[in-house]
Write an enzyme that holds these catalytic residues in place. Structure first.
Site, PDB file in Angstrom:
ATOM      1  N   PRO A   1       0.744  -1.169   0.119  1.00  0.00           N
ATOM      2  CG  PRO A   1      -0.984  -1.553   1.406  1.00  0.00           C
ATOM      3  CD  PRO A   1       0.507  -2.012   0.914  1.00  0.00           C
ATOM      4  CB  CYS A   2       1.610   3.524  -2.654  1.00  0.00           C
ATOM      5  SG  CYS A   2       0.087   3.947  -3.546  1.00  0.00           S
ATOM      6  CD  GLN A   3      -3.257   3.805   0.425  1.00  0.00           C
ATOM      7  OE1 GLN A   3      -2.199   3.032   0.677  1.00  0.00           O
ATOM      8  NE2 GLN A   3      -4.452   3.225   0.358  1.00  0.00           N
TER       9      GLN A   3
ATOM     10  CG  PHE B   1       5.903   5.106   0.159  1.00  0.00           C
ATOM     11  CD1 PHE B   1       6.602   5.545   1.271  1.00  0.00           C
ATOM     12  CD2 PHE B   1       5.254   3.846  -0.097  1.00  0.00           C
ATOM     13  CE1 PHE B   1       7.157   4.374   1.947  1.00  0.00           C
ATOM     14  CE2 PHE B   1       6.033   2.565   0.541  1.00  0.00           C
ATOM     15  CZ  PHE B   1       6.756   3.109   1.792  1.00  0.00           C
TER      16      PHE B   1
END
Length: 369
Positions: free
Chosen positions: A80-82, A84
């Site tokens: 999950p990239c939120q 970053f």
């Protein structure tokens, strides 16, 4: 001949898996914490290989069983990239920033011949590159030769969308090189023109007929296994919204209108129209500010899926808002295909050129496991 087998971590609906399957891999296991995404993932496959599960609950014993049952060639996934994201808070302590350690745990236990991590480009610079360096160090110590991480724009690989994502690729054998860019980019008009106009659809239906025969190779590829158009329905807008959209030119935004309209949405990217002659802007999970290049509405689920390069026989399930999020979170299958092809040929990849664009005659197999 047995296909090389992969595992997809943080799989979402399976765009990453699909791209690798198009290249000749077989996905034997996928996992994601979001139930809606897993339901869509399995709906599109003959076998329910994806599980709805918190990866922290995936035990080493379960991983050992997978390793015993299958010879795992590779592990792919996008933690999950939120945490970053450049549009998020970029909080170093965001717990989602540390899920790549779970990815690392799985790779360490399985020790596949390669791994691929996909993420937003903000990962490279967060906390002065700490996460990038930690990833390179951890996986390097396992023995992986890791290509210098690169930010790839999906539009350079046959996807009708400017979408920039960073990739980390590590191999135990052979030599990996990032895929060469394609030729002519696919525009939104080239990607969507054969889909029926929602201005001419009066009643909701589960599926619709195409406008006409495919006009280019991208449309032909998207329609290869489909005779109907699914997930293609309108969104209700207020009359005020429709009036404002109608004044925005092809490829323009609310900034092309008089200043009194700018207060409607105090957001510098509000009321953007797709540019019919260029690839789309990045498909996100909301779609409330991006509009069709000629019709006064947000793009349909199917149009967003096309822009992400999902074939038309890939059906999204669940509530409409969930479907938009499922599409927006996915890895574009055609970009994943390009990465997969390079990996498949990594032992003799000195002269690989794979092109996927509107002038290409490339034929891909879109059959799913």
């Amino acid at each position: 001949m047995n296909k090389p087998k992969i595992i997809d971590l943080f799989s979402g609906v399976g765009g990453f898996s699909l791209g690798f399957e198009m290249a000749g891999y077989e996905t034997v296991f996928a996992i994601d914490f979001w139930k809606d995404a897993i339901q869509t993932y399995n709906f599109n496959r003959k076998k329910d290989i994806a599980v709805h599960m918190d990866i922290t609950k995936l035990t080493n014993e379960q991983l050992k069983k997978l390793k015993t049952e299958h010879e795992i060639e590779g592990i792919i996934g996008g933690p999950p990239c939120q945490g970053f994201s450049t549009v998020g808070t970029r909080d170093i302590n965001d717990e989602r920033n540390h899920l790549y350690l779970e990815y690392y745990r799985v790779v360490k236990e399985i020790m596949p011949k390669f791994f691929v991590i996909e993420n937003v480009k903000g990962l490279l610079t967060l906390n002065k590159g700490m996460f990038k360096e930690d990833i390179l160090k951890r996986f390097g110590e396992l023995g992986y030769k890791i290509a210098e991480p690169q930010v790839l724009n999906a539009a350079n690989y046959g996807v009708p969308q400017n979408r920039h994502r960073v990739f980390f690729v590590g191999v135990l054998d052979g030599h990996f090189e990032y895929p060469p860019t394609s030729g002519k980019k696919v525009s939104t008009l080239e990607a969507l023109s054969d889909l029926p106009s929602l201005d001419n659809i009066e009643n909701y239906a589960e599926s619709y007929n195409y406008n006409f025969e495919p006009e280019n190779s991208f449309q032909a590829l998207m329609r290869k296994n489909s005779t109907k158009v699914f997930n293609h329905n309108d969104t209700n807008h207020t009359s005020q919204t429709i009036d404002i959209i109608s004044m925005v030119p092809d490829g323009g935004s609310i900034k092309d209108l008089p200043p009194e309209y700018w207060e409607v949405r105090k957001y510098n990217k509000a009321f953007q129209r797709m540019n019919s002659q260029q690839p789309s802007h990045t498909i996100d999970t909301g779609h409330r500010n991006y509009f069709h290049y000629s019709e006064n509405r947000v793009p349909s689920i199917r149009e967003c899926a096309r822009i992400q390069s999902f074939p038309d026989d890939f059906i999204f399930t669940g509530a409409k808002s969930s479907q938009y999020k499922q599409v927006g979170n996915a890895v574009p299958p055609l970009l994943a295909y390009q990465i997969a092809t390079q990996l498949l040929n990594r032992n003799n990849c000195d002269d690989i050129t794979v092109k996927v664009n509107s002038d290409s005659n490339l034929q891909l197999s879109l059959s799913l496991s």
